[in-house]
Design a protein around this motif. Structure first.
Motif, short mmCIF file in Angstrom:
data_model
loop_
_atom_site.label_atom_id
_atom_site.label_comp_id
_atom_site.label_asym_id
_atom_site.label_seq_id
_atom_site.Cartn_x
_atom_site.Cartn_y
_atom_site.Cartn_z
N SER A 4 14.13 39.51 -24.64
CA SER A 4 12.67 39.52 -24.61
C SER A 4 12.17 38.93 -23.30
O SER A 4 12.89 38.20 -22.61
N ALA A 5 10.93 39.24 -22.97
CA ALA A 5 10.33 38.69 -21.76
C ALA A 5 10.30 37.16 -21.81
O ALA A 5 10.57 36.50 -20.80
N HIS A 61 3.48 36.24 -13.32
CA HIS A 61 3.33 36.79 -14.66
C HIS A 61 4.60 37.55 -15.00
O HIS A 61 5.19 38.21 -14.13
N ILE A 62 5.06 37.46 -16.23
CA ILE A 62 6.18 38.29 -16.69
C ILE A 62 5.64 39.26 -17.73
O ILE A 62 4.81 38.89 -18.57
N GLN A 63 6.06 40.51 -17.62
CA GLN A 63 5.56 41.56 -18.49
C GLN A 63 6.72 42.38 -19.03
O GLN A 63 7.50 42.95 -18.26
N ALA A 64 6.86 42.43 -20.35
CA ALA A 64 7.84 43.30 -20.97
C ALA A 64 7.40 44.74 -20.76
O ALA A 64 6.21 45.05 -20.85
N CYS A 65 8.35 45.62 -20.44
CA CYS A 65 7.98 47.01 -20.21
C CYS A 65 9.17 47.94 -20.39
O CYS A 65 10.32 47.50 -20.49
N ILE A 118 13.56 43.47 -13.61
CA ILE A 118 14.80 42.99 -14.22
C ILE A 118 15.22 43.94 -15.33
O ILE A 118 14.40 44.36 -16.14
N ASP A 119 16.50 44.28 -15.36
CA ASP A 119 17.07 45.07 -16.45
C ASP A 119 17.31 44.10 -17.61
O ASP A 119 18.27 43.32 -17.61
N SER A 120 16.43 44.12 -18.60
CA SER A 120 16.49 43.18 -19.72
C SER A 120 17.72 43.38 -20.60
O SER A 120 18.10 42.49 -21.35
N ALA A 121 18.34 44.54 -20.51
CA ALA A 121 19.52 44.83 -21.34
C ALA A 121 20.81 44.39 -20.66
O ALA A 121 21.86 44.35 -21.29
#
Length: 180
Positions: free
Chosen positions: A135-136, A154-158, A92-95
């Motif tokens: 944020s994740a 699981h969700i992981q910020a990266c 996912i593009d968090s931005a």
């Protein structure tokens, strides 16, 4: 420490093959992530119009990663790649907050497909290096990930560009696969 070093530490014995399906909307960073995992230059990525396949070998593991394009017209073909998937990695593009609803819909469709029943899901909340990234935990809440039952997730910020958080997600995959 690269992916190969990590996998060497986690698994010894006969080579185990793991099929990873890498999906997400266009411009989420799937190919950049794949290049980072394969120890290639992640800054040299172009949009995937079909699919990319990379096999990363390590003592005890052979990762077959299928990176399928995320453009709207290609998404209908995703299900052609579901067979024998060991782990679904959804990027996912968090931005890109405008497309959070769209990416949530697509993830929901994937999780509802019977061919992916029980397949563990790693969600990479990518592009955390950008200023206005969600944020994740905000993404997990927005996508209602905590309601997922009957599968490991699981969700992981990266950031696939600089690699931060990527290895943590790979550790999770390794634990899930060795648990089976």
């Amino acid at each position: 420490m690269g992916l190969l070093d990590l996998l060497r530490k986690l698994k010894k014995g006969p080579e185990k093959e793991i099929r990873i399906l890498l999906l997400g909307l266009d411009n989420a960073g799937k190919t950049t992530l794949l290049k980072f995992i394969a120890s290639e230059d992640p800054t040299d990525s172009t949009p995937t119009l079909g699919f990319n396949i990379k096999t990363v070998q390590s003592k005890g593991f052979r990762l077959n990663v299928w990176d399928i394009g995320g453009q709207k017209k290609i998404r209908t073909y995703w299900r052609n790649y579901f067979e024998n998937t060991d782990v679904l990695v959804y990027v996912i593009d968090s931005a890109d907050r405008k497309r959070l609803e769209e990416t949530g819909f697509e993830l929901g469709e994937l999780l509802a497909d019977e061919k992916l029943t029980g397949v563990p899901v790693l969600v990479y909340a990518n592009k955390q290096d950008l200023l206005h990234s969600a944020s994740a935990s905000d993404i997990a809440h927005g996508l209602n990930l905590h309601s997922i039952r009957h599968r490991d997730w699981h969700i992981q910020a990266c950031s696939a560009l600089d690699g931060s958080g990527v290895e943590d997600g790979l550790v999770w995959i390794s634990k899930i696969v060795t648990k089976k």
